[in-house]
Design a protein around this motif. Structure first.
Motif, PDB file in Angstrom:
ATOM      1  N   LEU A  77       0.840  -1.294   0.051  1.00 27.21           N
ATOM      2  CA  LEU A  77      -0.037  -0.137   0.061  1.00 27.21           C
ATOM      3  C   LEU A  77       0.903   1.166  -0.181  1.00 27.21           C
ATOM      4  O   LEU A  77       0.550   2.289  -0.393  1.00 27.21           O
ATOM      5  N   ALA A  78       2.187   1.214   0.795  1.00 24.67           N
ATOM      6  CA  ALA A  78       2.832   2.413   0.727  1.00 24.67           C
ATOM      7  C   ALA A  78       3.762   2.611  -0.659  1.00 24.67           C
ATOM      8  O   ALA A  78       3.511   3.795  -1.032  1.00 24.67           O
ATOM      9  N   VAL A  79       3.781   1.452  -1.330  1.00 24.08           N
ATOM     10  CA  VAL A  79       4.289   1.511  -2.559  1.00 24.08           C
ATOM     11  C   VAL A  79       3.320   2.275  -3.755  1.00 24.08           C
ATOM     12  O   VAL A  79       3.390   3.290  -4.483  1.00 24.08           O
ATOM     13  N   LEU A  80       2.049   1.567  -3.791  1.00 28.41           N
ATOM     14  CA  LEU A  80       1.129   2.235  -4.586  1.00 28.41           C
ATOM     15  C   LEU A  80       0.486   3.669  -4.124  1.00 28.41           C
ATOM     16  O   LEU A  80       0.255   4.449  -4.934  1.00 28.41           O
ATOM     17  N   ALA A  81       0.383   3.886  -2.809  1.00 25.37           N
ATOM     18  CA  ALA A  81       0.044   5.377  -2.515  1.00 25.37           C
ATOM     19  C   ALA A  81       1.054   6.467  -2.743  1.00 25.37           C
ATOM     20  O   ALA A  81       0.564   7.504  -3.300  1.00 25.37           O
ATOM     21  N   GLY A  82       2.411   6.166  -2.337  1.00 28.50           N
ATOM     22  CA  GLY A  82       3.231   6.924  -2.647  1.00 28.50           C
ATOM     23  C   GLY A  82       3.561   7.485  -4.280  1.00 28.50           C
ATOM     24  O   GLY A  82       3.669   8.536  -4.564  1.00 28.50           O
ATOM     25  N   LEU A 293       7.401  11.895 -14.887  1.00 23.95           N
ATOM     26  CA  LEU A 293       6.373  10.955 -14.557  1.00 23.95           C
ATOM     27  C   LEU A 293       6.805   9.900 -13.889  1.00 23.95           C
ATOM     28  O   LEU A 293       6.556   9.346 -12.731  1.00 23.95           O
ATOM     29  N   PRO A 294       7.327   8.945 -14.737  1.00 26.54           N
ATOM     30  CA  PRO A 294       7.486   7.526 -13.954  1.00 26.54           C
ATOM     31  C   PRO A 294       8.687   7.850 -12.965  1.00 26.54           C
ATOM     32  O   PRO A 294       8.398   7.166 -11.842  1.00 26.54           O
ATOM     33  N   PHE A 295       9.625   8.565 -12.921  1.00 29.19           N
ATOM     34  CA  PHE A 295      10.481   8.913 -11.825  1.00 29.19           C
ATOM     35  C   PHE A 295       9.762   9.241 -10.578  1.00 29.19           C
ATOM     36  O   PHE A 295      10.274   8.889  -9.186  1.00 29.19           O
ATOM     37  N   SER A 296       8.895  10.257 -10.838  1.00 26.71           N
ATOM     38  CA  SER A 296       8.009  10.782  -9.723  1.00 26.71           C
ATOM     39  C   SER A 296       7.167   9.733  -9.008  1.00 26.71           C
ATOM     40  O   SER A 296       7.087   9.669  -7.845  1.00 26.71           O
ATOM     41  N   ALA A 297       6.866   8.791  -9.833  1.00 24.44           N
ATOM     42  CA  ALA A 297       6.008   7.597  -9.191  1.00 24.44           C
ATOM     43  C   ALA A 297       6.983   6.669  -8.294  1.00 24.44           C
ATOM     44  O   ALA A 297       6.726   6.290  -7.263  1.00 24.44           O
ATOM     45  N   LEU A 298       8.123   6.412  -8.925  1.00 26.90           N
ATOM     46  CA  LEU A 298       8.953   5.312  -8.263  1.00 26.90           C
ATOM     47  C   LEU A 298       9.465   6.108  -6.913  1.00 26.90           C
ATOM     48  O   LEU A 298       9.695   5.647  -5.869  1.00 26.90           O
ATOM     49  N   THR A 299       9.776   7.445  -6.952  1.00 27.10           N
ATOM     50  CA  THR A 299      10.568   8.122  -5.856  1.00 27.10           C
ATOM     51  C   THR A 299       9.192   8.686  -4.937  1.00 27.10           C
ATOM     52  O   THR A 299       9.746   8.547  -3.631  1.00 27.10           O
ATOM     53  N   GLY A 300       8.186   8.928  -5.126  1.00 25.61           N
ATOM     54  CA  GLY A 300       6.968   8.894  -4.297  1.00 25.61           C
ATOM     55  C   GLY A 300       7.048   7.557  -3.584  1.00 25.61           C
ATOM     56  O   GLY A 300       6.518   7.822  -2.054  1.00 25.61           O
TER      57      GLY A 300
END
Length: 346
Positions: A77-82, A293-300
Motif C-alpha cells: 500500500l505504501a508503494v501504491l499510495a506513494g 512522471l515515472p521517476f516521480s512515481a518511483l520516488t514517491g
C-alpha cells in the motif's frame, strides 16, 4: 562549427543525458527494493530474516504469519499510495505550470476527504467501493472549483492565483469536515484517525478494489507526458505544435484526480508527497515529463515507505502515522520553494 559537427555534438549530448537517466533509474529501483525489504523487516518489533522467509514461504509460525499478514500488504500500500501521490503531484505541476501545485495544497485531498466524511455522516456510507467513488467525486469537484476560482480576473489561471485558491479551498473543506464530525461522537474517533493519513492496518482485501482506479489514473497520466511537455511552452505554442490544450489538461487532470481520490479513500489525506517528489526528480532527470512522471512515481513510493518506517521507529512501541511524518518533511520544503521562487515570480 559546421552543421555536421553541431549535429554530432548534439547526438553525443543526448546519449549522455539518456545514459545518465538510465543510471538514475537503476539507482532509484535499487533504493525502492531496499526500502521494501526494510519496511518488511523493521518496525515496532524486530523480525529476523528467517521468520520473514518462513512467512513468505507459507509457514504456520505465528511471527511469520504476522509479517506476511501485516507488513507485506502495508508495504504494498505504501508503494501504491506513494507512487500515486508523487505522479499526481508531477502532473498537477505540469498542468498548472505551478511549482507549488500538490494534491494537498490545491485542495484536492481536502475535497476528497470532505466528500467521504459527508457520505459517512449523512448517508451511512460503509463500503470501500462507495468510499472510492465518493472520494474521486470530491477530488474532481475540488479541482474544478479551484481552477474556476483561479481563472477569475485578469491574466486567467496564474500559478499564484491557483495556489491561493487551492489553499483557501483546502482550509474551507477541512473546516467544514470538522464541523460535520464534531457533533457525531459515533464516527468521530475513526474519522479523525483516518484524516491524519496513514497506511496502518492495510490488507490486500482493501487494496484490490483500488487497483482499477489507480491503473486508470496511471495510464492517463503517463499518456499525457508529451502533452505536458508542450503545455510547458505556453498554451499558444502548444496549440501551434498541434496539441489540443483543453483536452490535454482535462485528460491529465482526470488521471491525477483518479490517483488522489483512490489514495485518499484508502489512506486518508496524505500531504506534501506530491510537492516534494517532482522537484527532487527534476534534479535527477530534468523537466522532460516522459522521464519525470515515472521517476516521480518511483520516488514517491520510496518517500512514503521511508516515512512509514520512520513513523514506526521513532514512536516505539507505538507508531506515528505517515501523514504526520510527511508533514514534517514537506512543510520546510514548501517554505524553501516559496523563498527560492519568490511570490512575485509565481
Amino acid at each position: 562549427m559546421t552543421g555536421a559537427t553541431a549535429t554530432g555534438a548534439g547526438f553525443v549530448a543526448l546519449r549522455r543525458s539518456r545514459g545518465r537517466r538510465l543510471v538514475w533509474l537503476g539507482v532509484v529501483l535499487a533504493v525502492l527494493a531496499l526500502a521494501c525489504l526494510v519496511s518488511v523487516s523493521l518496525g515496532t518489533r524486530e523480525v529476523a530474516w528467517a521468520d520473514i522467509a518462513a512467512g513468505v514461504s507459507g509457514s504456520t509460525d505465528t511471527m511469520a504469519r504476522a509479517v506476511v499478514a501485516v507488513r507485506v500488504p502495508r508495504t504494498v500500500l505504501a508503494v501504491l499510495a506513494g507512487a500515486a501521490l508523487g505522479l499526481a503531484g508531477a502532473v498537477m505541476q505540469g498542468v498548472t505550470r505551478n511549482p507549488l501545485a500538490d494534491p494537498g495544497i490545491l485542495g484536492v485531498n481536502a475535497g476528497a476527504a470532505m466528500a467521504v466524511v459527508i457520505g459517512i455522516a449523512w448517508f451511512g456510507m460503509q463500503t470501500l467501493d462507495a468510499f472510492l467513488w465518493t472520494a474521486i467525486f470530491g477530488a474532481g469537484l475540488a479541482a474544478c472549483f479551484v481552477y474556476a476560482i483561479g481563472s477569475l480576473g485578469r491574466g486567467g489561471a496564474t500559478p499564484l492565483k491557483l495556489a491561493l485558491a487551492g489553499a483557501a479551498t483546502a482550509i474551507a473543506a477541512s473546516s467544514f469536515t470538522v464541523a460535520i464530525i464534531l457533533p457525531r461522537n459515533d464516527i468521530a474517533g475513526g474519522v479523525r484517525a483516518w484524516q491524519v493519513g496513514g497506511i496502518g492496518g492495510a490488507s490486500f482485501d482493501a487494496i484490490v478494489p483500488c487497483l482499477p482506479f489507480l491503473l486508470a489514473g496511471l495510464v492517463l497520466c503517463l499518456l499525457s507526458a508529451r502533452s505536458l511537455n508542450l503545455l510547458a511552452l505556453g498554451d499558444d505554442a502548444a496549440a501551434g505544435l498541434g496539441a489540443h490544450v483543453v483536452w490535454a489538461r482535462v485528460a491529465a487532470a482526470l488521471g491525477a484526480v483518479l490517483l488522489c481520490g483512490a489514495t485518499t479513500a484508502i489512506c486518508g489525506p496524505i500531504g506534501f508527497v506530491g510537492l516534494v517528489v517532482p522537484h527532487v526528480c527534476r534534479l535527477l532527470v530534468g523537466v522532460d515529463h516522459r522521464w519525470l512522471l515515472p521517476f516521480s512515481a518511483l520516488t514517491g513510493a520510496i518517500l512514503l515507505i521511508g516515512a512509514d518506517v520512520i513513523g514506526r521507529v521513532v514512536a516505539r512501541p507505538s507508531e506515528m502515522d505517515v501523514g504526520i511524518v510527511t508533514a514534517f518533511v514537506g512543510a520546510p520544503f514548501f517554505i524553501w520553494i516559496v523563498r527560492k521562487r519568490r511570490v512575485r515570480d509565481l
